[in-house]
Design a protein around this motif. Structure first.
Motif, PDB file in Angstrom:
ATOM      1  N   ASP A 248       0.037 -12.536  -1.912  1.00  0.00           N
ATOM      2  CA  ASP A 248       0.546 -12.092  -3.250  1.00  0.00           C
ATOM      3  C   ASP A 248       2.028 -12.290  -3.072  1.00  0.00           C
ATOM      4  O   ASP A 248       2.762 -11.524  -2.737  1.00  0.00           O
ATOM      5  N   TYR A 249       2.449 -13.476  -3.253  1.00  0.00           N
ATOM      6  CA  TYR A 249       3.944 -13.917  -2.985  1.00  0.00           C
ATOM      7  C   TYR A 249       4.781 -13.020  -4.132  1.00  0.00           C
ATOM      8  O   TYR A 249       6.156 -13.022  -3.935  1.00  0.00           O
ATOM      9  N   GLY A 250       4.082 -13.103  -5.203  1.00  0.00           N
ATOM     10  CA  GLY A 250       4.773 -12.456  -6.557  1.00  0.00           C
ATOM     11  C   GLY A 250       5.317 -11.220  -6.274  1.00  0.00           C
ATOM     12  O   GLY A 250       6.419 -10.613  -6.530  1.00  0.00           O
ATOM     13  N   PHE A 251       4.740 -10.425  -5.163  1.00  0.00           N
ATOM     14  CA  PHE A 251       4.914  -8.904  -4.902  1.00  0.00           C
ATOM     15  C   PHE A 251       6.469  -8.965  -4.192  1.00  0.00           C
ATOM     16  O   PHE A 251       7.160  -8.088  -4.529  1.00  0.00           O
ATOM     17  N   ASN A 252       6.856 -10.039  -3.301  1.00  0.00           N
ATOM     18  CA  ASN A 252       8.171 -10.217  -3.054  1.00  0.00           C
ATOM     19  C   ASN A 252       9.310 -10.358  -3.742  1.00  0.00           C
ATOM     20  O   ASN A 252      10.338  -9.970  -3.471  1.00  0.00           O
ATOM     21  N   LEU A 253       9.031 -10.917  -5.150  1.00  0.00           N
ATOM     22  CA  LEU A 253      10.104 -10.896  -5.840  1.00  0.00           C
ATOM     23  C   LEU A 253      10.831  -9.731  -6.293  1.00  0.00           C
ATOM     24  O   LEU A 253      11.778  -9.635  -6.891  1.00  0.00           O
ATOM     25  N   GLY A 254       9.955  -8.672  -6.146  1.00  0.00           N
ATOM     26  CA  GLY A 254      10.628  -7.291  -6.506  1.00  0.00           C
ATOM     27  C   GLY A 254      10.778  -5.997  -5.359  1.00  0.00           C
ATOM     28  O   GLY A 254      11.311  -5.281  -5.468  1.00  0.00           O
ATOM     29  N   TYR A 255      10.176  -6.757  -4.465  1.00  0.00           N
ATOM     30  CA  TYR A 255      10.082  -5.952  -3.043  1.00  0.00           C
ATOM     31  C   TYR A 255      11.276  -5.497  -2.588  1.00  0.00           C
ATOM     32  O   TYR A 255      12.266  -6.345  -2.536  1.00  0.00           O
ATOM     33  N   GLY A 256      11.814  -4.321  -2.758  1.00  0.00           N
ATOM     34  CA  GLY A 256      13.132  -4.026  -2.051  1.00  0.00           C
ATOM     35  C   GLY A 256      14.054  -4.351  -2.747  1.00  0.00           C
ATOM     36  O   GLY A 256      15.487  -4.235  -2.007  1.00  0.00           O
ATOM     37  N   ARG A 257      14.074  -4.440  -4.023  1.00  0.00           N
ATOM     38  CA  ARG A 257      15.416  -5.258  -4.817  1.00  0.00           C
ATOM     39  C   ARG A 257      16.755  -4.110  -4.696  1.00  0.00           C
ATOM     40  O   ARG A 257      17.562  -4.680  -4.526  1.00  0.00           O
ATOM     41  N   ALA A 258      16.387  -2.868  -4.998  1.00  0.00           N
ATOM     42  CA  ALA A 258      17.524  -2.000  -4.837  1.00  0.00           C
ATOM     43  C   ALA A 258      18.054  -1.983  -3.546  1.00  0.00           C
ATOM     44  O   ALA A 258      19.533  -1.899  -3.532  1.00  0.00           O
ATOM     45  N   ARG A 259      17.503  -2.248  -2.591  1.00  0.00           N
ATOM     46  CA  ARG A 259      17.942  -2.377  -0.887  1.00  0.00           C
ATOM     47  C   ARG A 259      18.980  -3.429  -1.061  1.00  0.00           C
ATOM     48  O   ARG A 259      19.912  -3.547  -0.419  1.00  0.00           O
ATOM     49  N   THR A 260      18.290  -4.591  -1.242  1.00  0.00           N
ATOM     50  CA  THR A 260      18.746  -6.002  -1.156  1.00  0.00           C
ATOM     51  C   THR A 260      19.930  -6.312  -2.075  1.00  0.00           C
ATOM     52  O   THR A 260      20.864  -7.201  -2.182  1.00  0.00           O
ATOM     53  N   ASP A 261      19.983  -5.420  -3.346  1.00  0.00           N
ATOM     54  CA  ASP A 261      21.272  -5.643  -4.372  1.00  0.00           C
ATOM     55  C   ASP A 261      22.446  -4.697  -4.074  1.00  0.00           C
ATOM     56  O   ASP A 261      23.379  -4.821  -4.645  1.00  0.00           O
ATOM     57  N   ALA A 262      22.337  -3.899  -2.793  1.00  0.00           N
ATOM     58  CA  ALA A 262      23.385  -2.869  -2.320  1.00  0.00           C
ATOM     59  C   ALA A 262      24.452  -3.478  -1.811  1.00  0.00           C
ATOM     60  O   ALA A 262      25.451  -3.037  -1.482  1.00  0.00           O
ATOM     61  N   HIS A 263      24.496  -4.803  -1.635  1.00  0.00           N
ATOM     62  CA  HIS A 263      25.618  -5.425  -0.660  1.00  0.00           C
ATOM     63  C   HIS A 263      25.715  -6.955  -1.356  1.00  0.00           C
ATOM     64  O   HIS A 263      24.865  -7.589  -1.093  1.00  0.00           O
ATOM     65  N   PRO A 264      26.755  -7.535  -1.450  1.00  0.00           N
ATOM     66  CA  PRO A 264      26.943  -8.841  -1.969  1.00  0.00           C
ATOM     67  C   PRO A 264      26.205 -10.125  -0.743  1.00  0.00           C
ATOM     68  O   PRO A 264      25.571 -10.696  -1.452  1.00  0.00           O
TER      69      PRO A 264
ATOM     70  N   LEU B 210       0.886  -0.968  -0.063  1.00  0.00           N
ATOM     71  CA  LEU B 210       0.077   0.036  -0.180  1.00  0.00           C
ATOM     72  C   LEU B 210       1.179   1.294  -0.129  1.00  0.00           C
ATOM     73  O   LEU B 210       0.122   2.308  -0.121  1.00  0.00           O
ATOM     74  N   GLN B 211       2.029   1.352  -0.022  1.00  0.00           N
ATOM     75  CA  GLN B 211       3.062   2.316   0.102  1.00  0.00           C
ATOM     76  C   GLN B 211       3.113   2.823  -1.331  1.00  0.00           C
ATOM     77  O   GLN B 211       3.321   2.030  -2.326  1.00  0.00           O
ATOM     78  N   ALA B 212       3.406   4.126  -1.348  1.00  0.00           N
ATOM     79  CA  ALA B 212       3.501   4.875  -2.630  1.00  0.00           C
ATOM     80  C   ALA B 212       4.624   5.911  -2.512  1.00  0.00           C
ATOM     81  O   ALA B 212       4.303   6.753  -1.447  1.00  0.00           O
ATOM     82  N   ASP B 213       5.388   6.382  -3.399  1.00  0.00           N
ATOM     83  CA  ASP B 213       6.065   7.566  -3.281  1.00  0.00           C
ATOM     84  C   ASP B 213       5.260   8.822  -3.234  1.00  0.00           C
ATOM     85  O   ASP B 213       4.131   8.639  -4.065  1.00  0.00           O
ATOM     86  N   GLY B 214       5.564   9.549  -2.385  1.00  0.00           N
ATOM     87  CA  GLY B 214       4.784  10.755  -2.171  1.00  0.00           C
ATOM     88  C   GLY B 214       3.490  10.825  -1.332  1.00  0.00           C
ATOM     89  O   GLY B 214       2.663  11.610  -1.207  1.00  0.00           O
ATOM     90  N   ASP B 215       3.434   9.632  -0.544  1.00  0.00           N
ATOM     91  CA  ASP B 215       2.318   9.351   0.207  1.00  0.00           C
ATOM     92  C   ASP B 215       2.227  10.152   1.623  1.00  0.00           C
ATOM     93  O   ASP B 215       1.292   9.937   2.372  1.00  0.00           O
ATOM     94  N   GLY B 216       3.402  10.509   1.870  1.00  0.00           N
ATOM     95  CA  GLY B 216       3.472  11.374   3.288  1.00  0.00           C
ATOM     96  C   GLY B 216       3.874  10.516   4.279  1.00  0.00           C
ATOM     97  O   GLY B 216       3.834  11.251   5.640  1.00  0.00           O
ATOM     98  N   ARG B 217       4.015   9.213   4.193  1.00  0.00           N
ATOM     99  CA  ARG B 217       4.362   8.263   5.207  1.00  0.00           C
ATOM    100  C   ARG B 217       5.421   8.792   5.876  1.00  0.00           C
ATOM    101  O   ARG B 217       5.473   8.793   7.107  1.00  0.00           O
ATOM    102  N   ALA B 218       6.691   8.754   5.135  1.00  0.00           N
ATOM    103  CA  ALA B 218       8.020   9.224   5.738  1.00  0.00           C
ATOM    104  C   ALA B 218       7.774  10.534   6.697  1.00  0.00           C
ATOM    105  O   ALA B 218       8.319  10.565   7.873  1.00  0.00           O
TER     106      ALA B 218
END
Length: 193
Positions: A153-169, A83-91
């Motif tokens: 929706d397990y498929g959501f997890n396959l893309g979830y946070g990819r940039a964060r988890t690719d940031a370290h070997p 349910l999170q979206a860029d610009g949603d004011g959550r941060a």
């Protein structure tokens, strides 16, 4: 020992206890909804058990970042990743809640907690990079082992946070293993598998 400082710290801890009641969308292996406090606990445990694979990392700093990363949710609750979206004011809401939550602390302690939260949000230091990556991985791990509702929706997890988890070997390797566990839970024929 300053009684006023101790009283302010105890008031903060009483408010932070609310994280035990903030429920997330993830389910435990028994099917119970997990709390934000439980998520933060296992996030810290991940940092501890993988610390030997992270030379040069300040484990104490990493743990402090992990512990405070979701403190703002004690007041405003958790927003599920789907349910999170860029610009949603959550941060901004979570930051305002963190400021309110820490307002009674001694100034130096209040500044330390807020600085750790800022470090996490910026995600630029080695410890913050790892905290952000482990945060995503802990969520995926919980989804891959939880007794989730039918149609999860397990498929959501396959893309979830990819940039964060690719940031370290190490994070990327763990991600590969968790993606395999996620695929094993997916319904046959799900195109994202």
């Amino acid at each position: 020992m300053d009684p006023d400082r101790i009283a302010g710290t105890l008031a903060f801890l009483r408010e932070a206890e609310r994280l035990k009641d903030v429920l997330r969308s993830g389910r435990t292996s028994s099917g119970r909804q997990e709390s934000t406090a439980e998520h933060s606990w296992r996030l810290c445990l991940m940092a501890v058990v993988f610390a030997g694979d992270l030379p040069g990392i300040d484990l104490g700093r990493l743990l402090r970042i992990c512990i405070v990363h979701d403190l703002g949710e004690a007041l405003g609750g958790d927003v599920p990743a789907v349910l999170q979206a860029d610009g949603d004011g959550r941060a901004a809401r979570e930051r305002a809640d963190l400021e309110r939550l820490t307002s009674g602390l001694a100034p130096e302690l209040r500044a330390e907690i807020r600085d750790l939260a800022d470090e996490y949000e910026a995600g630029l230091t080695p410890e913050a990079v790892l905290a952000k990556g482990f945060d995503k991985l802990e969520t995926i791990l919980q989804h891959s082992q939880g007794a989730n509702a039918p149609g999860f929706d397990y498929g959501f997890n396959l893309g979830y946070g990819r940039a964060r988890t690719d940031a370290h070997p190490l994070l990327a390797l763990i991600r590969t293993m968790l993606d395999a566990a996620t695929r094993a839970r997916m319904e046959p024929g799900d195109r994202r598998a």
